[in-house]
Design a protein around this motif. Structure first.
Motif, mmCIF file in Angstrom:
data_model
loop_
_atom_site.group_PDB
_atom_site.id
_atom_site.type_symbol
_atom_site.label_atom_id
_atom_site.label_comp_id
_atom_site.label_asym_id
_atom_site.label_seq_id
_atom_site.Cartn_x
_atom_site.Cartn_y
_atom_site.Cartn_z
ATOM 1 N N GLN A 567 0.833 -1.207 0.000
ATOM 2 C CA GLN A 567 0.000 0.000 0.000
ATOM 3 C C GLN A 567 0.868 1.258 0.000
ATOM 4 O O GLN A 567 0.576 2.234 -0.706
ATOM 5 N N THR A 568 1.953 1.229 0.767
ATOM 6 C CA THR A 568 2.856 2.370 0.837
ATOM 7 C C THR A 568 3.441 2.717 -0.523
ATOM 8 O O THR A 568 3.569 3.887 -0.880
ATOM 9 N N ILE A 569 3.775 1.691 -1.299
ATOM 10 C CA ILE A 569 4.418 1.955 -2.590
ATOM 11 C C ILE A 569 3.404 2.100 -3.724
ATOM 12 O O ILE A 569 3.775 2.165 -4.890
ATOM 13 N N GLY A 570 2.119 2.146 -3.354
ATOM 14 C CA GLY A 570 1.078 2.433 -4.342
ATOM 15 C C GLY A 570 0.481 1.229 -5.013
ATOM 16 O O GLY A 570 -0.108 1.364 -6.101
ATOM 17 N N LEU A 571 0.606 0.033 -4.412
ATOM 18 C CA LEU A 571 0.055 -1.184 -5.004
ATOM 19 C C LEU A 571 -1.070 -1.748 -4.137
ATOM 20 O O LEU A 571 -1.096 -1.562 -2.918
ATOM 21 N N ASP A 572 -1.987 -2.446 -4.784
ATOM 22 C CA ASP A 572 -3.136 -3.043 -4.102
ATOM 23 C C ASP A 572 -2.776 -4.456 -3.653
ATOM 24 O O ASP A 572 -2.495 -5.323 -4.483
ATOM 25 N N PRO A 573 -2.778 -4.738 -2.341
ATOM 26 C CA PRO A 573 -2.434 -6.079 -1.854
ATOM 27 C C PRO A 573 -3.347 -7.180 -2.388
ATOM 28 O O PRO A 573 -2.981 -8.361 -2.368
ATOM 29 N N GLN A 574 -4.538 -6.810 -2.863
ATOM 30 C CA GLN A 574 -5.485 -7.816 -3.341
ATOM 31 C C GLN A 574 -5.235 -8.221 -4.787
ATOM 32 O O GLN A 574 -5.797 -9.210 -5.258
ATOM 33 N N ARG A 575 -4.407 -7.504 -5.467
ATOM 34 C CA ARG A 575 -4.144 -7.830 -6.869
ATOM 35 C C ARG A 575 -3.022 -8.851 -6.991
ATOM 36 O O ARG A 575 -2.224 -9.065 -6.076
ATOM 37 N N ILE A 576 -2.929 -9.470 -8.166
ATOM 38 C CA ILE A 576 -1.881 -10.437 -8.459
ATOM 39 C C ILE A 576 -0.875 -9.755 -9.402
ATOM 40 O O ILE A 576 -1.263 -9.108 -10.378
ATOM 41 N N TYR A 577 0.419 -9.945 -9.081
ATOM 42 C CA TYR A 577 1.447 -9.208 -9.812
ATOM 43 C C TYR A 577 2.423 -10.153 -10.507
ATOM 44 O O TYR A 577 2.632 -11.296 -10.084
ATOM 45 N N ALA A 578 3.013 -9.638 -11.567
ATOM 46 C CA ALA A 578 4.119 -10.308 -12.253
ATOM 47 C C ALA A 578 5.382 -9.494 -11.996
ATOM 48 O O ALA A 578 5.327 -8.295 -11.716
ATOM 49 N N TYR A 579 6.533 -10.157 -12.120
ATOM 50 C CA TYR A 579 7.807 -9.537 -11.768
ATOM 51 C C TYR A 579 8.759 -9.661 -12.960
ATOM 52 O O TYR A 579 9.146 -10.760 -13.349
ATOM 53 N N HIS A 580 9.117 -8.514 -13.520
ATOM 54 C CA HIS A 580 9.924 -8.462 -14.737
ATOM 55 C C HIS A 580 11.349 -8.062 -14.368
ATOM 56 O O HIS A 580 11.561 -7.001 -13.780
ATOM 57 N N ALA A 588 8.919 -12.938 -17.545
ATOM 58 C CA ALA A 588 8.405 -12.440 -16.269
ATOM 59 C C ALA A 588 8.065 -13.620 -15.368
ATOM 60 O O ALA A 588 7.595 -14.663 -15.832
ATOM 61 N N ARG A 589 8.315 -13.454 -14.062
ATOM 62 C CA ARG A 589 7.985 -14.498 -13.102
ATOM 63 C C ARG A 589 6.691 -14.137 -12.394
ATOM 64 O O ARG A 589 6.338 -12.953 -12.275
ATOM 65 N N ASN A 590 5.988 -15.159 -11.932
ATOM 66 C CA ASN A 590 4.699 -14.956 -11.284
ATOM 67 C C ASN A 590 4.774 -15.024 -9.763
ATOM 68 O O ASN A 590 3.756 -14.919 -9.083
ATOM 69 N N LEU A 604 13.650 -6.277 -10.136
ATOM 70 C CA LEU A 604 12.342 -6.714 -10.630
ATOM 71 C C LEU A 604 11.340 -5.573 -10.610
ATOM 72 O O LEU A 604 11.095 -4.959 -9.568
ATOM 73 N N GLU A 605 10.752 -5.288 -11.772
ATOM 74 C CA GLU A 605 9.648 -4.337 -11.829
ATOM 75 C C GLU A 605 8.363 -5.084 -11.511
ATOM 76 O O GLU A 605 8.095 -6.161 -12.057
ATOM 77 N N ILE A 606 7.553 -4.512 -10.612
ATOM 78 C CA ILE A 606 6.318 -5.144 -10.168
ATOM 79 C C ILE A 606 5.161 -4.560 -10.975
ATOM 80 O O ILE A 606 4.896 -3.358 -10.921
ATOM 81 N N LYS A 607 4.476 -5.436 -11.745
ATOM 82 C CA LYS A 607 3.394 -4.970 -12.610
ATOM 83 C C LYS A 607 2.192 -5.899 -12.462
ATOM 84 O O LYS A 607 2.349 -7.114 -12.278
ATOM 85 N N PRO A 608 0.974 -5.357 -12.544
ATOM 86 C CA PRO A 608 -0.214 -6.218 -12.441
ATOM 87 C C PRO A 608 -0.238 -7.255 -13.563
ATOM 88 O O PRO A 608 0.150 -6.982 -14.704
ATOM 89 N N ARG A 609 -0.726 -8.451 -13.211
ATOM 90 C CA ARG A 609 -0.893 -9.501 -14.228
ATOM 91 C C ARG A 609 -2.242 -9.345 -14.892
ATOM 92 O O ARG A 609 -3.208 -8.932 -14.265
#
Length: 609
Positions: A567-580, A588-590, A604-609
């Protein structure tokens, strides 16, 4: 330039004042009072600096004869830093070129046709001489010119050529001391030379440029034998200086010791060292005005910045005066201070107006211990916490420079791959500048005694010499790495990927910082002593950095990012992310189930899947 007793020479400085920081990405949230993060506002753009000595960079001669002359060992020229060389350096992600050793300094080499005699060998260190014993602030080193008579024009052409490649130019400013033979024959009309109007009957006078020892003759340090069995010009153990002047490292004796900076003389900035360090700053001392004029002269030659030698040995009040004066002439010009006293960093950044300071006594020292398999990642935590009160983004990070030992040397880390996790941290920990030293990217070990440099793991700055591993990349001017080993090519490719990423990633360039050591210290296969994990985040990008400092062990941790941190870094804990993986590429890893090979790094860049 450093002195082992530098701390004893630092001037008493003013008390802490809160820093004034540039406005950057303030939209990214910060957890108040969280011990794992900093609320500092980062820089808006990240400098990537490449340091090189023109004397060494373009030298194609490989003889490397100890005490060799310029004719025997060769010497690089301004013209060797040509369009192809600059193109290849820029491919490393570089934004700024620091050309070291540009100003004319004392040397044993003469140029009669240009009216430049050799200096007395008894006050010169090495045949080429120290770049930090300046003989003329208004001139450049004739060694570096194809035609010594046209040396300034050749330097000006290098500045233009560098700018044409979208790169900026930094040169040294050496304010604390000059060569004992200082005399400007290139100064503009109307300029009065340093010391020309001094009252030499007084040891100190507010408007003297030097400090004197009235009635005493200078004595060359006993045992100084600059060329061994070889004899240089004037090498007779004598140097005619009367009255003797104080030596550059604050030695007020006519007979400095062999380990003093005896080849230099201290400049007087209005501090009476022999009378309780009483200060005389009003009216503005003559030395301050002369130094302002010198800096303005080079700013008007289109230089973009100055690396200021031993900045703490000059009173901070001078910097408070001169830096704004120069920025009136060229507003975007930058000042980098060589500094070693962390207690005074804020003073030199705020009162002194420096843009950046060395992070040597801090991150460099901690990373050095880790590279030598002697320290733990607690050293990194300690550094960012100490600097998080306002100046982390103003610190220049590096693993090598001309003063420090080469990573690949036996005196430092031996294996150049030990730099991979350390350089990743240095380049990505904060938004401040990062620097690469010529040859570091190909594992130069600085082996062998050059002459004055006796072989201590440092590439000599005093002697005519070459850099063998760098020469393999230079490949006789092709600059194609044609003679590098596969391992060297892989190492250089790592530096290119890392520095390009550091200069282009929004989160790394101007994002905030969050450490994840505490969140992972109980995790399976997470060795907090050898692994280091942190986040860099901005409004538009979130990046996870994980490095392994162990040179023997592979780890398989599952890295944890707690929900409140997401949440602090602007991401939603409920979402699923991929890591580039921005550093190493690949699919990208899941998940964050990682495999960390020895001496490895991943970004790793954290991006929504």
């Amino acid at each position: 330039m450093k002195n082992l007793t530098l701390a004893a020479s630092l001037l008493a400085l003013s008390a802490f004042t809160p820093p004034s920081l540039p406005v950057a990405d303030t939209s990214a949230p910060v957890l108040a009072n969280d011990p794992n993060t900093t609320s500092e506002v980062p820089q808006d753009n990240k400098l990537v600096i490449y340091q090189l000595l023109p004397r060494l960079f373009g030298n194609k001669v490989a003889l490397n004869k100890p005490y060799g002359t310029i004719l025997e060992n060769g010497c690089g020229k301004f013209n060797d830093i040509n369009d192809l060389a600059l193109t290849k350096i820029k491919e490393l992600g570089v934004s700024h070129m620091w050309y070291t050793g540009v100003l004319e300094h004392a040397t044993m080499t003469s140029y009669p046709a240009a009216g430049l005699p050799a200096d007395d060998a008894d006050v010169v260190k090495g045949r080429a001489g120290s770049p930090y014993a300046v003989k003329d602030y208004y001139d450049v080193d004739p060694d570096l010119a194809v035609n010594p008579k046209n040396r300034l024009e050749e330097f000006e052409a290098l500045v233009k050529r560098t700018h044409a490649h979208g790169l900026k130019v930094i040169i040294d400013f050496i304010p604390n001391h000059v060569a004992r033979s200082y005399h400007s024959d290139a100064k503009p009309a109307g300029v009065v030379d340093l010391g020309a109007q001094d009252d030499k009957t007084k040891s100190f006078a507010p408007n003297n440029n030097f400090y004197y020892l009235p009635g005493q003759h200078f004595v060359v340090p006993a045992g100084y034998n600059p060329l061994g069995a070889l004899k240089g010009p004037g090498e007779d153990g004598k140097y005619n200086e009367f009255p003797a002047k104080a030596t550059g490292n604050d030695v007020f004796s006519a007979a400095p010791k062999l380990d003093d900076w005896f080849e230099t003389v201290k400049l007087n900035y209005g501090v009476d060292y022999q009378n309780g360090r009483a200060t005389h700053f009003d009216p503005v001392p003559d030395t301050w005005k002369k130094m302002r004029d010198i800096l303005v002269y080079w700013a008007q030659k289109d230089v973009d910045g100055f690396r200021c030698d031993v900045a703490e040995m000059v009173p901070v009040e001078f910097w408070a005066y001169v830096i704004p004066e120069v920025k009136k002439v060229k507003p975007g010009i930058i000042f980098i201070g060589e500094a070693y006293n962390p207690k005074e960093y804020n003073t030199y950044l705020t009162k002194g107006h420096f843009d950046f300071l060395y992070d040597k006594v801090g991150l460099y020292d901690g990373l050095r211990r880790l590279m030598r398999q002697e320290g733990t990642t607690d050293d990194i935590t300690h550094v960012w916490k100490e600097e998080s009160n306002g100046f982390s983004s103003h610190m220049l990070r590096f693993l090598e420079n001309h003063d420090e030992q080469r990573i690949a040397s036996k005196e430092f880390a031996t294996n150049p791959r030990r730099a991979i996790p350390a350089m990743t941290v240095a380049a990505t920990l904060a938004s401040g500048p990062v620097m690469l030293y010529m040859g570091q990217e190909v594992g130069e070990p600085a082996a062998g005694a050059a002459g004055f440099n006796t072989g201590d793991g440092r590439t000599t700055i005093f002697d005519y010499w070459s850099v063998p591993e760098h020469q393999k990349w230079m490949n006789h001017g092709k600059f194609d790495g044609g003679k590098l080993s596969p391992e060297q090519k892989q190492l250089r490719d790592f530096y290119a990927r890392l520095l390009s990423l550091a200069g282009s990633s929004e989160a790394i360039r101007k994002g905030r910082f969050y450490e994840l050591q505490d969140a992972n210290n109980l995790g399976k296969e997470y060795d907090q002593r050898k692994l280091y994990t942190f986040l860099r985040y901005s409004k538009g990008q979130q990046v996870l950095v994980v490095v392994n400092f162990s040179d023997t062990k592979t780890y398989h941790p599952t890295v944890l990012i707690p929900d409140n941190v997401l949440q602090t870094i602007g991401l939603d804990p409920q979402r699923i992310y991929a890591y580039h993986d921005l550093l190493n590429g690949g699919e990208a890893r899941n998940s964050l189930n990682l495999t960390l090979e020895p001496l490895s790094a991943t970004v790793l860049e954290i991006k929504p899947r």
